[in-house]
Design an enzyme around this catalytic site. Sequence first.
Site, PDB file in Angstrom:
ATOM      1  N   SER A 146      -5.372   8.895  -6.506  1.00 11.98           N
ATOM      2  CA  SER A 146      -5.493   8.874  -5.048  1.00 11.98           C
ATOM      3  C   SER A 146      -6.691   9.713  -4.629  1.00 11.98           C
ATOM      4  O   SER A 146      -6.728  10.917  -4.886  1.00 11.98           O
ATOM      5  CB  SER A 146      -4.206   9.425  -4.423  1.00 11.98           C
ATOM      6  OG  SER A 146      -4.265   9.405  -3.019  1.00 11.98           O
ATOM      7  N   HIS A 198       4.519  16.903   0.289  1.00  5.96           N
ATOM      8  CA  HIS A 198       3.861  15.674   0.745  1.00  5.96           C
ATOM      9  C   HIS A 198       4.045  15.471   2.242  1.00  5.96           C
ATOM     10  O   HIS A 198       3.151  14.946   2.916  1.00  5.96           O
ATOM     11  CB  HIS A 198       4.356  14.440  -0.003  1.00  5.96           C
ATOM     12  CG  HIS A 198       3.480  13.247   0.264  1.00  5.96           C
ATOM     13  ND1 HIS A 198       3.704  12.370   1.300  1.00  5.96           N
ATOM     14  CD2 HIS A 198       2.339  12.824  -0.347  1.00  5.96           C
ATOM     15  CE1 HIS A 198       2.758  11.440   1.309  1.00  5.96           C
ATOM     16  NE2 HIS A 198       1.913  11.700   0.322  1.00  5.96           N
ATOM     17  N   ARG A 250       3.362  -3.970  -2.075  1.00  2.00           N
ATOM     18  CA  ARG A 250       2.058  -4.505  -2.501  1.00  2.00           C
ATOM     19  C   ARG A 250       2.008  -4.828  -3.993  1.00  2.00           C
ATOM     20  O   ARG A 250       1.065  -5.484  -4.449  1.00  2.00           O
ATOM     21  CB  ARG A 250       0.945  -3.503  -2.162  1.00  2.00           C
ATOM     22  CG  ARG A 250       0.717  -3.292  -0.682  1.00  2.00           C
ATOM     23  CD  ARG A 250      -0.548  -2.484  -0.412  1.00  2.00           C
ATOM     24  NE  ARG A 250      -0.482  -1.128  -0.918  1.00  2.00           N
ATOM     25  CZ  ARG A 250      -0.024  -0.073  -0.234  1.00  2.00           C
ATOM     26  NH1 ARG A 250       0.456  -0.249   0.989  1.00  2.00           N
ATOM     27  NH2 ARG A 250      -0.014   1.135  -0.761  1.00  2.00           N
ATOM     28  N   HIS A 308      -6.365   4.569  -3.015  1.00  2.00           N
ATOM     29  CA  HIS A 308      -5.584   4.880  -4.210  1.00  2.00           C
ATOM     30  C   HIS A 308      -5.393   3.626  -5.045  1.00  2.00           C
ATOM     31  O   HIS A 308      -5.558   2.500  -4.577  1.00  2.00           O
ATOM     32  CB  HIS A 308      -4.243   5.548  -3.880  1.00  2.00           C
ATOM     33  CG  HIS A 308      -3.145   4.636  -3.413  1.00  2.00           C
ATOM     34  ND1 HIS A 308      -2.286   4.958  -2.381  1.00  2.00           N
ATOM     35  CD2 HIS A 308      -2.715   3.418  -3.840  1.00  2.00           C
ATOM     36  CE1 HIS A 308      -1.405   4.004  -2.204  1.00  2.00           C
ATOM     37  NE2 HIS A 308      -1.644   3.048  -3.079  1.00  2.00           N
ATOM     38  N   PHE A 343      -2.770  15.130   7.746  1.00  2.00           N
ATOM     39  CA  PHE A 343      -3.673  13.995   7.977  1.00  2.00           C
ATOM     40  C   PHE A 343      -3.462  13.395   9.361  1.00  2.00           C
ATOM     41  O   PHE A 343      -4.428  13.020  10.041  1.00  2.00           O
ATOM     42  CB  PHE A 343      -3.476  12.932   6.901  1.00  2.00           C
ATOM     43  CG  PHE A 343      -4.312  13.151   5.677  1.00  2.00           C
ATOM     44  CD1 PHE A 343      -5.689  12.998   5.720  1.00  2.00           C
ATOM     45  CD2 PHE A 343      -3.729  13.506   4.474  1.00  2.00           C
ATOM     46  CE1 PHE A 343      -6.474  13.207   4.590  1.00  2.00           C
ATOM     47  CE2 PHE A 343      -4.491  13.720   3.336  1.00  2.00           C
ATOM     48  CZ  PHE A 343      -5.876  13.568   3.393  1.00  2.00           C
ATOM     49  N   GLU A 394      -1.502  -1.924  -7.855  1.00  4.26           N
ATOM     50  CA  GLU A 394      -1.921  -2.235  -6.484  1.00  4.26           C
ATOM     51  C   GLU A 394      -2.928  -1.208  -6.025  1.00  4.26           C
ATOM     52  O   GLU A 394      -2.987  -0.085  -6.556  1.00  4.26           O
ATOM     53  CB  GLU A 394      -0.710  -2.291  -5.540  1.00  4.26           C
ATOM     54  CG  GLU A 394       0.037  -0.987  -5.344  1.00  4.26           C
ATOM     55  CD  GLU A 394      -0.513  -0.111  -4.227  1.00  4.26           C
ATOM     56  OE1 GLU A 394      -1.370  -0.565  -3.450  1.00  4.26           O
ATOM     57  OE2 GLU A 394      -0.085   1.051  -4.156  1.00  4.26           O
TER      58      GLU A 394
END
Length: 345
Positions: A212, A293, A174, A317, A300, A139
């Site tokens: 990514s 993470h 996805r 990604h 972000f 995906e």
Amino acid sequence: MESAIPPSLREERSLSVSTPPAYTPPFPAWTTRFSPLVEQVVMAYFGVQSQQTGGQYALNPITSRFSMTAGPAHWERAIYCDEREYINDVVIAYWASQEAFTQWKAESGFQAWWAAPEREQEDKGWFMEVVSPDIRGFETIFSNQHHPEGVAHLAHQMSGEMHEHGYWGSARDRLPAAQTSALKGQGQLTVTPLTSGRHIVQGRDNLCLIRSGQDWSDTLAEERALYVQEVEPILDKGMRFLRDDGMSIGCLSCRYMHGVDRDHLGRLEKTFGLAHFTDLQALEHWSKNHPTHVAIFNGFMKYVKALNFTIQLRLWHEIVVIPAQSQHFEYINCHPNTGLLKKGQ
């Protein structure tokens, strides 16, 4: 708003999705749409390793063959300095079928060159890491629909704005294969020495790869400063954790790579992390729970809020889940911490 999984790949689910009820994504995102004729793709990472960069021509024995019959539909270059301070010049190439890749290896002379005993006599290492997922096994997601990256260069077009993103578990939602399979990893990586300098790593079922990327080439003064000075260092720290201590959470290999111009090796304002996890669940667990993470995610969010959610930074990604028989990892004269060689020992 579209589903990430196109109609041709939808099937009756035996496994539920994680999409919240009455969910509306907080920002737009897109995915790739492939021709129904594309059943399997090849993602190949070729590298040359030495204690200093080989420069523009380091990968010429490989890239000079790309223009021959059945060459890749897209290729690009990157550079990476590993934990032993070896420079890894890398080319990433994509084919739209396994048949085309096999034909290229034979007819271009690559296979004969790669297998020649002279490779083991050189003062450098070589590696080839190839995965060949079928169309149900990967995906993609993009924050901008006009700038394809990676496997998207093989796609027929981009989707419209898609529904399954912006929440934990959306990557699994996805993945077409995840409609009916939990995609649990099975087996162990093992190293098979072919000669004293040449080793093959046998893969494991449902190995998970993520590439990514980040592209800040269109950012202007304020946004650029925020990204380079505040966000990127947090990302770098997370990638170093995966590289050095990732096995503790199921990460088998991680390279944080810098994109370069493929002709002159000038550094582009593009980076990407390339990581192999034991399976998709291990990647999901790191993404949702690990402090490194969580710091990336919070960094972000702080960044986009400071810019009122209007940013020029482009993010993307591709996540791939691959059966063992669709993996090939081979290393010639590489140091033992290289790629999957390290975790296979």
